[in-house]
Design a protein around this motif. Sequence first.
Motif, PDB file in Angstrom:
ATOM      1  N   SER A 268       0.830  -1.207   0.000  1.00  0.00           N
ATOM      2  CA  SER A 268       0.000   0.000   0.000  1.00  0.00           C
ATOM      3  C   SER A 268       0.867   1.261   0.000  1.00  0.00           C
ATOM      4  O   SER A 268       0.575   2.222  -0.714  1.00  0.00           O
ATOM      5  CB  SER A 268      -0.927  -0.005   1.219  1.00  0.00           C
ATOM      6  N   LEU A 269       1.938   1.248   0.789  1.00  0.00           N
ATOM      7  CA  LEU A 269       2.851   2.397   0.798  1.00  0.00           C
ATOM      8  C   LEU A 269       3.508   2.569  -0.565  1.00  0.00           C
ATOM      9  O   LEU A 269       3.670   3.688  -1.057  1.00  0.00           O
ATOM     10  CB  LEU A 269       3.911   2.211   1.889  1.00  0.00           C
ATOM     11  N   TYR A 270       3.890   1.452  -1.180  1.00  0.00           N
ATOM     12  CA  TYR A 270       4.518   1.509  -2.503  1.00  0.00           C
ATOM     13  C   TYR A 270       3.545   2.093  -3.524  1.00  0.00           C
ATOM     14  O   TYR A 270       3.913   2.958  -4.330  1.00  0.00           O
ATOM     15  CB  TYR A 270       4.950   0.099  -2.912  1.00  0.00           C
ATOM     16  N   ASP A 271       2.302   1.650  -3.489  1.00  0.00           N
ATOM     17  CA  ASP A 271       1.307   2.154  -4.429  1.00  0.00           C
ATOM     18  C   ASP A 271       1.020   3.636  -4.213  1.00  0.00           C
ATOM     19  O   ASP A 271       0.666   4.350  -5.161  1.00  0.00           O
ATOM     20  CB  ASP A 271       0.005   1.354  -4.297  1.00  0.00           C
ATOM     21  N   ASP A 272       1.179   4.102  -2.980  1.00  0.00           N
ATOM     22  CA  ASP A 272       0.949   5.512  -2.669  1.00  0.00           C
ATOM     23  C   ASP A 272       2.176   6.387  -2.939  1.00  0.00           C
ATOM     24  O   ASP A 272       2.146   7.592  -2.664  1.00  0.00           O
ATOM     25  CB  ASP A 272       0.547   5.670  -1.194  1.00  0.00           C
ATOM     26  N   GLY A 273       3.249   5.791  -3.460  1.00  0.00           N
ATOM     27  CA  GLY A 273       4.461   6.554  -3.710  1.00  0.00           C
ATOM     28  C   GLY A 273       5.196   6.941  -2.447  1.00  0.00           C
ATOM     29  O   GLY A 273       5.874   7.977  -2.404  1.00  0.00           O
ATOM     30  N   LYS A 274       5.113   6.105  -1.408  1.00  0.00           N
ATOM     31  CA  LYS A 274       5.718   6.430  -0.117  1.00  0.00           C
ATOM     32  C   LYS A 274       6.716   5.370   0.358  1.00  0.00           C
ATOM     33  O   LYS A 274       7.060   5.319   1.538  1.00  0.00           O
ATOM     34  CB  LYS A 274       4.627   6.621   0.940  1.00  0.00           C
ATOM     35  N   LEU A 275       7.181   4.524  -0.566  1.00  0.00           N
ATOM     36  CA  LEU A 275       8.116   3.459  -0.184  1.00  0.00           C
ATOM     37  C   LEU A 275       9.271   3.394  -1.164  1.00  0.00           C
ATOM     38  O   LEU A 275       9.075   3.421  -2.380  1.00  0.00           O
ATOM     39  CB  LEU A 275       7.399   2.108  -0.155  1.00  0.00           C
ATOM     40  N   THR A 276      10.481   3.303  -0.613  1.00  0.00           N
ATOM     41  CA  THR A 276      11.686   3.067  -1.399  1.00  0.00           C
ATOM     42  C   THR A 276      12.335   1.780  -0.917  1.00  0.00           C
ATOM     43  O   THR A 276      12.495   1.570   0.293  1.00  0.00           O
ATOM     44  CB  THR A 276      12.690   4.225  -1.242  1.00  0.00           C
ATOM     45  N   VAL A 277      12.698   0.903  -1.842  1.00  0.00           N
ATOM     46  CA  VAL A 277      13.411  -0.333  -1.528  1.00  0.00           C
ATOM     47  C   VAL A 277      14.837  -0.185  -2.043  1.00  0.00           C
ATOM     48  O   VAL A 277      15.046   0.089  -3.229  1.00  0.00           O
ATOM     49  CB  VAL A 277      12.742  -1.547  -2.198  1.00  0.00           C
ATOM     50  N   VAL A 278      15.814  -0.333  -1.172  1.00  0.00           N
ATOM     51  CA  VAL A 278      17.221  -0.286  -1.570  1.00  0.00           C
ATOM     52  C   VAL A 278      17.750  -1.712  -1.539  1.00  0.00           C
ATOM     53  O   VAL A 278      17.780  -2.359  -0.489  1.00  0.00           O
ATOM     54  CB  VAL A 278      18.054   0.612  -0.633  1.00  0.00           C
ATOM     55  N   GLN A 279      18.168  -2.198  -2.688  1.00  0.00           N
ATOM     56  CA  GLN A 279      18.575  -3.596  -2.834  1.00  0.00           C
ATOM     57  C   GLN A 279      20.040  -3.823  -2.454  1.00  0.00           C
ATOM     58  O   GLN A 279      20.882  -2.929  -2.602  1.00  0.00           O
ATOM     59  CB  GLN A 279      18.396  -4.025  -4.296  1.00  0.00           C
ATOM     60  N   GLY A 280      20.331  -5.024  -1.963  1.00  0.00           N
ATOM     61  CA  GLY A 280      21.704  -5.504  -1.814  1.00  0.00           C
ATOM     62  C   GLY A 280      22.599  -4.674  -0.924  1.00  0.00           C
ATOM     63  O   GLY A 280      23.735  -4.368  -1.285  1.00  0.00           O
ATOM     64  N   VAL A 281      22.141  -4.329   0.285  1.00  0.00           N
ATOM     65  CA  VAL A 281      22.901  -3.450   1.171  1.00  0.00           C
ATOM     66  C   VAL A 281      23.728  -4.273   2.161  1.00  0.00           C
ATOM     67  O   VAL A 281      23.213  -5.157   2.846  1.00  0.00           O
ATOM     68  CB  VAL A 281      21.969  -2.497   1.938  1.00  0.00           C
ATOM     69  N   THR A 282      25.012  -3.979   2.233  1.00  0.00           N
ATOM     70  CA  THR A 282      25.901  -4.579   3.224  1.00  0.00           C
ATOM     71  C   THR A 282      27.156  -3.712   3.280  1.00  0.00           C
ATOM     72  O   THR A 282      27.071  -2.485   3.168  1.00  0.00           O
ATOM     73  CB  THR A 282      26.207  -6.055   2.889  1.00  0.00           C
ATOM     74  N   TYR A 283      28.337  -4.311   3.397  1.00  0.00           N
ATOM     75  CA  TYR A 283      29.609  -3.582   3.432  1.00  0.00           C
ATOM     76  C   TYR A 283      30.714  -4.567   3.065  1.00  0.00           C
ATOM     77  O   TYR A 283      30.497  -5.790   3.099  1.00  0.00           O
ATOM     78  CB  TYR A 283      29.858  -2.970   4.824  1.00  0.00           C
ATOM     79  N   PRO A 284      31.882  -4.089   2.696  1.00  0.00           N
ATOM     80  CA  PRO A 284      32.966  -5.011   2.316  1.00  0.00           C
ATOM     81  C   PRO A 284      33.373  -5.922   3.473  1.00  0.00           C
ATOM     82  O   PRO A 284      33.420  -5.490   4.626  1.00  0.00           O
ATOM     83  CB  PRO A 284      34.111  -4.058   1.938  1.00  0.00           C
ATOM     84  N   ASN A 285      33.614  -7.169   3.184  1.00  0.00           N
ATOM     85  CA  ASN A 285      34.039  -8.166   4.176  1.00  0.00           C
ATOM     86  C   ASN A 285      33.058  -8.247   5.352  1.00  0.00           C
ATOM     87  O   ASN A 285      33.433  -8.063   6.512  1.00  0.00           O
ATOM     88  CB  ASN A 285      35.448  -7.863   4.699  1.00  0.00           C
TER      89      ASN A 285
END
Length: 529
Positions: free
Chosen positions: A104-121
């Motif tokens: 519902s948040l995504y459909d309302d333009g209120k959601l961002t998904v950031v893919q593949g988040v971590t850090y080196p090693n």
Amino acid sequence: MKRRDFLRRVLPVTALPFVINGLPLRAYGRSPFLEALIGATVATDRVLVLIQLNGGNDGINTVIPLDQYSSYFNVRSNIAIPENQVIRLTDATGLHPAMTGMKSLYDDGKLTVVQGVTYPNPNLSHFRATDIWLTASNYDEYLTTGWIGRYLEYEFPQYPDGFPNEVMPDPLAVQIGSVISLGLQGAGRTMGIAIQDPQTFYQLVSSGSTGGTDTPPQTPAGRELSYIRQVALQSQQYATQVKGAADKAQNRSTLYPPANQNTLADQLRIVARLIAGGLKTRIYVVNLGGFDNHSSQVVSGSPMTGIHATLLGRLATAAQAFQDDLRLLGIEDRVVSMTFSEFGRRVASNSSLGTDHGTAAPMFLFGKIVKPGIVGYNPSLTDLSSGNLKMQYDFRQVYASVLGQLFSADQRELSTVLLRNFQPLPLVQPLVTNVVRGEVLPATYRLYENYPNPFNPTTTISYDLPVDVDVVLRVYDMLGREVRTLLNERQAAGTHRVLFDASNLSSGAYIYELRAGSFIDRKKMLMIK
């Protein structure tokens, strides 16, 4: 320490009004200059709510790669969500069926998904990985200060001396719970307070004493006693402010579940009341535990149910209710919420209907002022590193984006807080905006760095347009020869993203150029096959 000792022993600065030319500070109103002079480096009424998912959330069953469904099913057939039950965001990407609130948040333009988040090693220990995320350290760097603590120290360098005051009468940060997060720890001082709920907190600290009025000796123990007394005095003053803010506002959303049925929703209820009640606190921290699902992540034969489904349902329900509450309270244009977990899980499931510690995972940002959509691409389930997902974005890129775009932290502040430079992502509408046609629009033209970079074979190019304008987006090789026209049309004001597919091009560096009216900007990107 000498200055602090002097202030503690000579005058009760927290009880004195600030005066300029004989007039109390409140007579000058909320001048940004005075905010910076006595309060914060940057004056803002924006708020960040951090939602910690304790235990390591299984990102692959949270944000499901529909474009790799056969690979997804093959490596985790005993816990895989049936394809026809996935909530589709796009043809390529979907959500766990328990996350209807997030849809519902995504459909309302209120959601961002950031893919593949971590850090080196990445580290796979709960304790160490949590410390890394909270301190924004490298994997081999051990810090005692948190990233939010350092940000608040930069903004309020005199704290705790002279606080609370007329410019900043409220806590700098609030943790809903009984223990302060390491993320709020400054250099030898805590930059926030912890409360279970406003009434309990008020009763706890307002009924006690500050620990005596005698002058402590000039010894290390005496200085510590002075500091403890100062914190006790501040806590009493903050208790009045917190309870007062909570009493001024009542939750309005009917989407919250009944009390004590969703701990995250209960915490966010409190946060909404405090923000709506006028508390100037910038940072709130809440948490939802139970994500360490080595076994029984799903019910055998029913992968849409089980521990993980319950947790994701609580997260999505709480997020949707909280955002609805902010809307009804008239404050949703000020608040951004962000989820994080210490790590994701391994790609392959185990024989106990669970998943073991892994690496990269998605993050969610939601609110009216986020730049909605999906940042990055579905992580490859076949191109792995020791059975784990590869990194697309460093989590500190997300931190840099939020601090810079939500709070207008400049590059100098970001490098001080995060200890090095990180390329931001386009996640939040800038602090200074134009309002046209009832929409919040970018204040200026801006061409962002492409993501990911280096890439193979696709990358996303993002840019901001403050007005409707004719736009041309082209790609050139390093000899200046045009290799692709990605766009040549009139576009509406707003944030735009264009996918560049370089499958038929050779490895190497390329230049992409944006022309929008009289605005021209170019950036370099690198493709490596």
